[in-house]
Design a protein around this motif. Structure first.
Motif: not given
Length: 402
Positions: A119-121, A123-124, A127-128, A130-132, A136
C-alpha cells in the motif's frame, strides 16, 4: 493510407494471490498461451514490449529486459513500460513504422509478495504530494465521489440512489466474473454486503467498492498486416490507440468530477478508428472503484455529465445484463472488471484486451454477449495514476480505421 495492426494471439493467467509462483512462471504461462493462440513459436518474434509497475521492488529481479531475454532464450529487442497499454501503443507504432512484423506484448505483476508494504508503494506511485500528506489510493476515490455529490447537488433520497447504484455496479461485476475462469473472485455478492462493508469502515466507499491487489500476467501477439494474412483468419485489429494526460495531483485540477484525459483520449480514438459511439457495444473500463466505472461512462460520452448515477439506477431496476442508454445496448466489464477479475497493475490492460478479443471472436464461452446487431467493435480504457494518463484502444473485426 494507414492499415491497422492485427492481434493474432492472446493469453493470460488466472488473477489472484499466487504466492507459490515466481514472475517468470506467470509470464511464461501467459506468453505460451498467446504464442499457441497465434500459431507461432518464439523464434518468430521480432521484438518484445513488456510492462510492470513494481516488479523490481516486489521481486528484486533487476532489469526486466534481461529477465525476459533469459526467459525467451533470445537476444531480440525488448523494451519495458509501466502499463500494458503503453507497451501495446509503442509496439503498434514500431510495427507501423516498418521496424518489426511480429511482436509479443506482455504484462505481469506480483504484488502479494510485498503484502505488508504494497500500500505504501501504491500511494507513492499515484501522486507524491498526496503521499506525503497521508492520502491513500482509496481517499482519492472518496474525494471524487464527494466532489460529484457537491457539484450536482445530490441530496436525500437521490444520494441514497447514487450509493445503491455504486453498490449495484460491484454486484454486477462480481456476477460477470463467475463466468470468467481467470477471475480473482468468482463469487456473487449482494447490495447488503457492499453497504455493510461501508458501514464497518465508516466511509462512503467500502471494501467491495474497490478492486483487489492481484498477481497475474497477460500477453498478446501483434502482427503487421502483411504477416497477419499468413497466420490468422480471425484477426482482431487495433483500429485506434490514443492517450491523454492531466496534472499529477487530483486536487489541483480544475475538473474534478471525472477525468478530462478520458474525454480527450476517447475523442481522438473515435476519430482515428473512424467509428462513432453508436458502433461500440462492448466496453472495458478501468474500474479501480465503482465510482470510476460510473464516471467513465460520462467521460467517454455515453451519458451526459452528472447523469450516470440515475441512468444506471434505472437500468438496475430490471437488469438485463447490459446498460440500456439512449436506445443503445452497452455491455461493460463482461469479465468482471478490475473489481472482480482482478488488478495486477502491469498486466491489467492485457486482461481488458484479452476480453474484447475473445468477445469479438465469439470465443468468450458462457459469458459471450449477444447484442442487438453485430458485435464488430470494442473499446478499452486503461488509466495510469488517478487519471494522470488515460489510454483508449478501439479494436474491431473490420478494418474501419483505414
Amino acid at each position: 493510407m494507414r492499415e491497422p495492426i492485427a492481434i493474432i494471439g492472446v493469453g493470460r493467467t488466472r488473477f489472484g494471490e499466487h504466492y507459490e509462483l515466481d514472475p517468470e512462471d506467470l509470464i511464461d504461462e501467459a506468453g505460451l498461451m498467446a504464442l499457441d493462440s497465434a500459431g507461432i513459436e518464439r523464434k518468430d518474434l521480432d521484438a518484445c514490449y513488456i510492462s510492470d509497475y513494481l516488479l523490481q521492488v516486489t521481486n528484486k529481479i533487476g532489469l526486466e529486459e534481461g529477465f525476459m531475454s533469459q526467459l525467451l532464450e533470445m537476444n531480440i529487442p525488448i523494451e519495458k513500460m509501466r502499463s500494458f497499454s503503453s507497451a501495446l501503443l509503442n509496439a503498434c507504432n514500431a510495427i507501423e513504422a516498418g521496424r518489426y512484423d511480429i511482436v509479443l506484448v506482455g504484462g505481469m505483476e506480483k504484488m502479494t509478495d510485498r503484502w505488508s508494504k504494497i500500500r505504501d508503494n501504491l500511494m507513492l506511485l499515484v501522486d507524491h504530494w498526496s503521499y506525503y500528506a497521508g492520502g491513500t489510493p482509496e481517499s482519492s476515490h472518496e474525494l471524487l465521489l464527494k466532489e460529484y455529490i457537491k457539484e450536482y447537488n445530490i441530496r436525500g433520497d437521490d444520494q441514497r440512489k447514487l450509493m445503491e447504484t455504486l453498490a449495484q455496479i460491484s454486484v454486477k461485476n462480481h456476477r460477470n466474473a463467475v463466468l470468467n475462469e481467470y477471475a480473482h473472485f468468482r463469487r456473487e455478492i449482494d447490495v447488503k454486503r457492499v453497504f455493510a462493508a461501508r458501514e464497518e469502515e465508516r466511509k462512503l466507499l467500502g471494501l467491495y467498492d474497490f478492486a483487489p491487489v492481484s498477481d497475474g500476467a497477460t500477453a498478446v501477439i501483434l502482427a503487421s498486416p502483411r504477416k497477419a494474412k499468413e497466420y490468422a483468419d480471425n484477426a482482431v485489429y487495433v483500429l485506434a490507440s490514443s492517450l491523454a494526460t492531466d496534472f499529477i495531483s487530483y486536487p489541483s485540477r480544475s475538473f474534478r468530477t471525472g477525468f478530462i484525459a478520458s474525454k480527450i483520449a476517447m475523442e481522438k480514438a473515435l476519430k482515428m478508428a473512424n467509428v462513432t459511439l453508436d458502433d461500440i457495444k462492448l466496453l472495458e473500463v478501468y474500474d479501480q472503484s465503482t465510482v470510476l466505472e460510473m464516471v467513465s461512462l460520462e467521460d467517454l460520452g455515453f451519458v451526459n455529465k452528472g447523469t450516470a448515477w440515475i441512468r444506471l439506477y434505472e437500468n438496475f431496476g430490471s437488469w438485463s445484463g447490459f446498460y440500456h442508454l439512449d436506445g443503445r445496448q452497452i455491455f461493460v466489464n463482461t469479465d468482471g472488471g478490475l473489481k472482480a477479475d482482478g488488478n495486477p497493475l502491469g498486466a491489467t490492460g492485457g486482461a481488458q484486451i484479452f476480453e474484447v478479443v475473445k468477445q469479438l471472436r465469439g470465443e468468450a464461452g458462457k459469458r459471450q454477449i449477444k447484442p442487438d446487431g453485430d458485435l464488430i467493435y470494442g473499446c478499452v480504457q486503461e488509466i495510469e495514476g488517478f487519471g494522470t494518463k488515460v489510454y483508449i484502444h478501439i479494436l474491431g473485426r473490420e478494418k474501419s480505421g483505414q
